[in-house]
Design an enzyme around this catalytic site. Structure first.
Site, PDB file in Angstrom:
ATOM      1  N   LYS A  22      -5.512  -9.545  -6.469  1.00 51.53           N
ATOM      2  CA  LYS A  22      -4.878 -10.876  -6.390  1.00 51.53           C
ATOM      3  C   LYS A  22      -5.515 -11.667  -5.254  1.00 51.53           C
ATOM      4  O   LYS A  22      -5.909 -12.821  -5.437  1.00 51.53           O
ATOM      5  CB  LYS A  22      -3.384 -10.703  -6.121  1.00 51.53           C
ATOM      6  CG  LYS A  22      -2.678 -11.977  -5.665  1.00 51.53           C
ATOM      7  CD  LYS A  22      -1.197 -11.796  -5.430  1.00 51.53           C
ATOM      8  CE  LYS A  22      -0.848 -11.313  -4.074  1.00 51.53           C
ATOM      9  NZ  LYS A  22      -0.832 -12.318  -2.994  1.00 51.53           N
ATOM     10  N   ASN A  23      -5.627 -11.054  -4.077  1.00 55.32           N
ATOM     11  CA  ASN A  23      -6.060 -11.815  -2.898  1.00 55.32           C
ATOM     12  C   ASN A  23      -7.554 -12.106  -2.886  1.00 55.32           C
ATOM     13  O   ASN A  23      -8.010 -12.935  -2.102  1.00 55.32           O
ATOM     14  CB  ASN A  23      -5.628 -11.100  -1.613  1.00 55.32           C
ATOM     15  CG  ASN A  23      -4.115 -11.175  -1.440  1.00 55.32           C
ATOM     16  OD1 ASN A  23      -3.446 -11.924  -2.156  1.00 55.32           O
ATOM     17  ND2 ASN A  23      -3.581 -10.395  -0.539  1.00 55.32           N
ATOM     18  N   CYS A 118       7.056 -19.159   4.919  1.00 58.43           N
ATOM     19  CA  CYS A 118       7.486 -18.343   3.778  1.00 58.43           C
ATOM     20  C   CYS A 118       8.338 -17.225   4.366  1.00 58.43           C
ATOM     21  O   CYS A 118       8.530 -17.130   5.568  1.00 58.43           O
ATOM     22  CB  CYS A 118       6.294 -17.811   3.002  1.00 58.43           C
ATOM     23  SG  CYS A 118       5.435 -16.506   3.839  1.00 58.43           S
ATOM     24  N   ARG A 123       3.407 -18.962   9.414  1.00 59.75           N
ATOM     25  CA  ARG A 123       2.085 -19.049   8.797  1.00 59.75           C
ATOM     26  C   ARG A 123       1.412 -20.407   9.008  1.00 59.75           C
ATOM     27  O   ARG A 123       1.143 -21.151   8.090  1.00 59.75           O
ATOM     28  CB  ARG A 123       2.178 -18.665   7.329  1.00 59.75           C
ATOM     29  CG  ARG A 123       2.847 -17.293   7.191  1.00 59.75           C
ATOM     30  CD  ARG A 123       2.892 -16.760   5.814  1.00 59.75           C
ATOM     31  NE  ARG A 123       1.566 -16.232   5.421  1.00 59.75           N
ATOM     32  CZ  ARG A 123       1.341 -15.714   4.212  1.00 59.75           C
ATOM     33  NH1 ARG A 123       2.300 -15.681   3.344  1.00 59.75           N
ATOM     34  NH2 ARG A 123       0.148 -15.263   3.903  1.00 59.75           N
ATOM     35  N   ASP A 308      -0.010  -5.426   4.251  1.00 57.02           N
ATOM     36  CA  ASP A 308       0.521  -5.543   2.886  1.00 57.02           C
ATOM     37  C   ASP A 308       0.967  -4.201   2.317  1.00 57.02           C
ATOM     38  O   ASP A 308       1.520  -4.158   1.222  1.00 57.02           O
ATOM     39  CB  ASP A 308      -0.518  -6.163   1.944  1.00 57.02           C
ATOM     40  CG  ASP A 308      -0.795  -7.605   2.296  1.00 57.02           C
ATOM     41  OD1 ASP A 308      -1.769  -8.164   1.771  1.00 57.02           O
ATOM     42  OD2 ASP A 308      -0.044  -8.167   3.122  1.00 57.02           O
ATOM     43  N   ARG A 400       4.461 -11.913  -8.907  1.00 60.64           N
ATOM     44  CA  ARG A 400       3.395 -12.604  -8.167  1.00 60.64           C
ATOM     45  C   ARG A 400       2.204 -11.679  -7.950  1.00 60.64           C
ATOM     46  O   ARG A 400       1.067 -12.134  -7.863  1.00 60.64           O
ATOM     47  CB  ARG A 400       3.902 -13.074  -6.795  1.00 60.64           C
ATOM     48  CG  ARG A 400       4.998 -14.102  -6.852  1.00 60.64           C
ATOM     49  CD  ARG A 400       5.260 -14.679  -5.487  1.00 60.64           C
ATOM     50  NE  ARG A 400       4.013 -15.119  -4.868  1.00 60.64           N
ATOM     51  CZ  ARG A 400       3.919 -15.544  -3.615  1.00 60.64           C
ATOM     52  NH1 ARG A 400       4.977 -15.560  -2.851  1.00 60.64           N
ATOM     53  NH2 ARG A 400       2.773 -15.935  -3.123  1.00 60.64           N
TER      54      ARG A 400
HETATM   55  C1  EPZ Z   1      -3.872 -13.087   3.666  1.00 55.87           C
HETATM   56  O1  EPZ Z   1      -2.959 -14.086   4.108  1.00 55.87           O
HETATM   57  C2  EPZ Z   1      -3.221 -12.435   2.461  1.00 55.87           C
HETATM   58  N1  EPZ Z   1      -3.025 -13.425   1.412  1.00 55.87           N
HETATM   59  C3  EPZ Z   1      -1.888 -11.814   2.859  1.00 55.87           C
HETATM   60  O2  EPZ Z   1      -1.366 -11.132   1.708  1.00 55.87           O
HETATM   61  C4  EPZ Z   1      -2.145 -10.784   3.961  1.00 55.87           C
HETATM   62  O3  EPZ Z   1      -0.910 -10.237   4.374  1.00 55.87           O
HETATM   63  C5  EPZ Z   1      -2.850 -11.468   5.148  1.00 55.87           C
HETATM   64  O4  EPZ Z   1      -4.070 -12.088   4.681  1.00 55.87           O
HETATM   65  C6  EPZ Z   1      -3.196 -10.482   6.248  1.00 55.87           C
HETATM   66  O5  EPZ Z   1      -4.004  -9.469   5.743  1.00 55.87           O
HETATM   67  C7  EPZ Z   1      -4.079 -13.799   0.651  1.00 55.87           C
HETATM   68  O6  EPZ Z   1      -5.190 -13.324   0.825  1.00 55.87           O
HETATM   69  C8  EPZ Z   1      -3.813 -14.809  -0.421  1.00 55.87           C
HETATM   70  P1  EPZ Z   1      -4.003 -14.518   7.922  1.00 55.87           P
HETATM   71  P2  EPZ Z   1      -3.426 -15.165   5.225  1.00 55.87           P
HETATM   72  O7  EPZ Z   1      -4.539 -15.894   7.997  1.00 55.87           O
HETATM   73  O8  EPZ Z   1      -4.832 -15.531   5.000  1.00 55.87           O
HETATM   74  C9  EPZ Z   1      -1.528 -16.082  11.667  1.00 55.87           C
HETATM   75  C10 EPZ Z   1       0.239 -10.558   0.106  1.00 55.87           C
HETATM   76  O9  EPZ Z   1       1.284  -9.889   0.196  1.00 55.87           O
HETATM   77  N2  EPZ Z   1      -2.333 -17.307  11.504  1.00 55.87           N
HETATM   78  O10 EPZ Z   1      -4.911 -13.368   8.191  1.00 55.87           O
HETATM   79  O11 EPZ Z   1      -2.401 -16.219   5.266  1.00 55.87           O
HETATM   80  C11 EPZ Z   1      -0.514 -15.950  10.539  1.00 55.87           C
HETATM   81  O12 EPZ Z   1       0.645 -16.691  10.842  1.00 55.87           O
HETATM   82  C12 EPZ Z   1      -0.101 -11.585   1.167  1.00 55.87           C
HETATM   83  O13 EPZ Z   1      -0.606 -10.427  -0.824  1.00 55.87           O
HETATM   84  C13 EPZ Z   1      -2.232 -18.302  12.489  1.00 55.87           C
HETATM   85  O14 EPZ Z   1      -1.496 -18.157  13.467  1.00 55.87           O
HETATM   86  O15 EPZ Z   1      -3.304 -14.258   6.536  1.00 55.87           O
HETATM   87  C14 EPZ Z   1      -0.265 -14.477  10.468  1.00 55.87           C
HETATM   88  O16 EPZ Z   1       0.707 -14.136  11.439  1.00 55.87           O
HETATM   89  C15 EPZ Z   1       0.989 -11.722   2.202  1.00 55.87           C
HETATM   90  N3  EPZ Z   1      -2.944 -19.446  12.337  1.00 55.87           N
HETATM   91  C16 EPZ Z   1      -1.615 -13.879  10.844  1.00 55.87           C
HETATM   92  O17 EPZ Z   1      -2.353 -14.925  11.506  1.00 55.87           O
HETATM   93  C17 EPZ Z   1      -3.775 -19.650  11.256  1.00 55.87           C
HETATM   94  O18 EPZ Z   1      -4.431 -20.710  11.180  1.00 55.87           O
HETATM   95  C18 EPZ Z   1      -2.408 -13.377   9.651  1.00 55.87           C
HETATM   96  O19 EPZ Z   1      -2.711 -14.485   8.876  1.00 55.87           O
HETATM   97  C19 EPZ Z   1      -3.859 -18.637  10.278  1.00 55.87           C
HETATM   98  C20 EPZ Z   1      -3.138 -17.467  10.425  1.00 55.87           C
END
Ligand code: EPZ
Length: 423
Positions: A22-23, A118, A123, A308, A400
């Site tokens: 998915k991701n 969410c 996020r 995850d 999802r």
């Molecule tokens: C991706 O989300 C995945 N989603 C998430 O999977 C996964 O949990 C996450 O990476 C971590 O591995 C997809 O790929 C579609 P991040 P993403 O940016 O890109 C903070 C699932 O269950 N952050 O690495 O949103 C954020 O708040 C989903 O399939 C900032 O602070 O994750 C979080 O605490 C859930 N500022 C942490 O970093 C930013 O600009 C990780 O976020 C961006 C992120």
């Protein structure tokens, strides 16, 4: 809203096929905006998140068709002339923010609604926007929308991420493929989905090196062409189903599973007393004995233990022999499955980012509620070995990220069914 009923039914045996990620698919699809030629994705999973991304790309003017029962997606952006991603679609899925970089690269402007928080956390998008600003974009937040313009086009830049954000790495990598000059992303995310995206972009003519390491270099080019690309195996679905025989007993082969995608997770399973071995068709999983050992888990960016899979691992540790501590370091609110597992008799104490799980002999089936995608599947896993019947409500969360979850688990002997409910 549908619910799923699971009855603890003893050991599981057989094979479970693992779908495309998915991701990975959610970041490969927006790459269509970087070219006017068709992008074909094979081994795509059939999930509601993919349908949401399809709806978003179509609202931007892309044409998206799915073949082979949704497992092949053909995308074409030659008519994609709308740079505005509206809130009513974006609010449904955080990954909608992955159109920001491609839209800016394509149009020199983009208006993308902030996804909003969410269940698992606020996020924010500061890492994305700071990086695009460093590449020459001017970005303003107004009425819940990010308004970005790059009047002179995006310029290559050296970007140091404060945190190895997966989405920000994907957004910047896509934007940089058409920027003028060279972009270097330091402290980049190293997830397999990043490497899969880089592989696809290279097939489209992009010049990218270092994907899979903490430093990625992208040399901008004038244009990208079409390509055909297979979506990488879903390591989170893989890890989820590896836990089914771990929790219920028996021996299950995960078809298409690859050890390199789940190395840190498999290491923890080994410490817990679960054998994971490679076969010609994937990975085979079975418990070594009756007892599960308590293990501590800390979630980290790849190649560390994936956030995850934290909820699913907790389901296993609820009946481990001893006390396990799970530390969630990626998201600020990702223990919502704990109160539901406690309803099933688990002994879990959540303090901030730590959950202390004291193993009990056996969980008891109960009515529980899915709160987010990964929490919902952890409740199903817990129900596989619980005494009696577990009824999980709000299973739309599952749709999802898990295609055919009932069929896949029934295929290895689980007593599980989906109850259709109106409304
Ligand atoms: C991706 O989300 C995945 N989603 C998430 O999977 C996964 O949990 C996450 O990476 C971590 O591995 C997809 O790929 C579609 P991040 P993403 O940016 O890109 C903070 C699932 O269950 N952050 O690495 O949103 C954020 O708040 C989903 O399939 C900032 O602070 O994750 C979080 O605490 C859930 N500022 C942490 O970093 C930013 O600009 C990780 O976020 C961006 C992120």
């Amino acid at each position: 809203m549908d619910s799923i009923v699971v009855k603890g039914n003893g050991a599981l045996n057989g094979q479970i096929p693992i779908a495309g990620a998915k991701n990975a698919c959610l970041t490969l699809m927006p790459a269509t905006l970087l070219s006017d030629e068709p992008l074909t994705l094979t081994n795509a999973p059939r999930l509601s998140d993919i349908a949401t991304m399809t709806q978003l790309l179509e609202s931007l003017g892309a044409e998206v068709s799915s073949l082979d029962d949704g497992h092949v997606i053909v995308l074409s952006s030659h008519k994609a002339d709308n740079p505005v991603a509206h809130y009513d679609i974006v609010r449904k899925m955080r990954a909608s923010n992955l159109v920001l970089g491609p839209l800016l690269a394509r149009h020199g402007q983009a208006t993308v609604s902030l996804p909003g928080g969410c269940a698992i956390g606020a996020r924010p998008m500061d890492i994305h926007t700071d990086a695009l600003t460093a590449m020459g974009a001017e970005i303003k937040l107004k009425d819940g929308y990010l308004h970005a313009v790059a009047p002179k086009g995006l310029q290559g830049a050296v970007i140091d991420f404060p945190f190895a954000s997966v989405g920000a790495t994907e957004n910047i990598m896509m934007a940089a493929t058409l920027a003028k000059g060279t972009t270097v992303i330091n402290n980049a995310a190293r997830e397999p989905e990043i490497v899969d995206l880089a592989d696809c972009l290279r097939k489209m003519g992009a010049q990218i090196d270092g994907d899979g390491t903490s430093s990625i270099t992208i040399q901008g080019v004038d244009r990208l062409h079409g390509a055909t690309h297979p979506v990488v195996t879903d390591r989170i679905e893989l890890g989820t189903y590896m836990l089914a025989p771990a929790i219920a007993g028996g021996e299950v082969e995960l078809l298409g599973g690859r050890m390199d995608l789940v190395a840190a997770f498999a290491e923890k399973l080994d410490l817990a007393g679960i054998d994971v071995s490679e076969t010609a068709n994937g990975l085979k999983v079975k418990r070594r004995g009756d007892l599960i050992n308590a293990v501590d888990v800390v979630t980290e960016p790849f190649p560390g233990f994936p956030t995850d899979l934290q909820a699913q691992m907790m389901a296993l540790l609820c009946t481990a022999n001893g006390v396990s501590v799970l530390e969630e370091k990626i998201f600020e609110n990702r223990f919502m499955h704990a109160p539901e597992l406690i309803r099933m008799g688990a002994n879990i104490d959540v303090q901030g980012g730590h959950a202390t799980v004291t193993g009990v002999d056996r969980l008891k089936g109960a009515p529980v509620m899915a709160t987010d995608l990964r929490a919902s599947v952890s409740l199903i896993l817990a129900g596989l070995a619980a005494e009696g019947e577990t009824v999980i409500s709000r299973v739309y969360h599952l749709d999802r990220g898990y295609e055919h979850v009932v069929a896949k688990l029934r295929g290895v002997g689980a007593k599980i069914e989906r109850i259709k409910q109106n409304g």
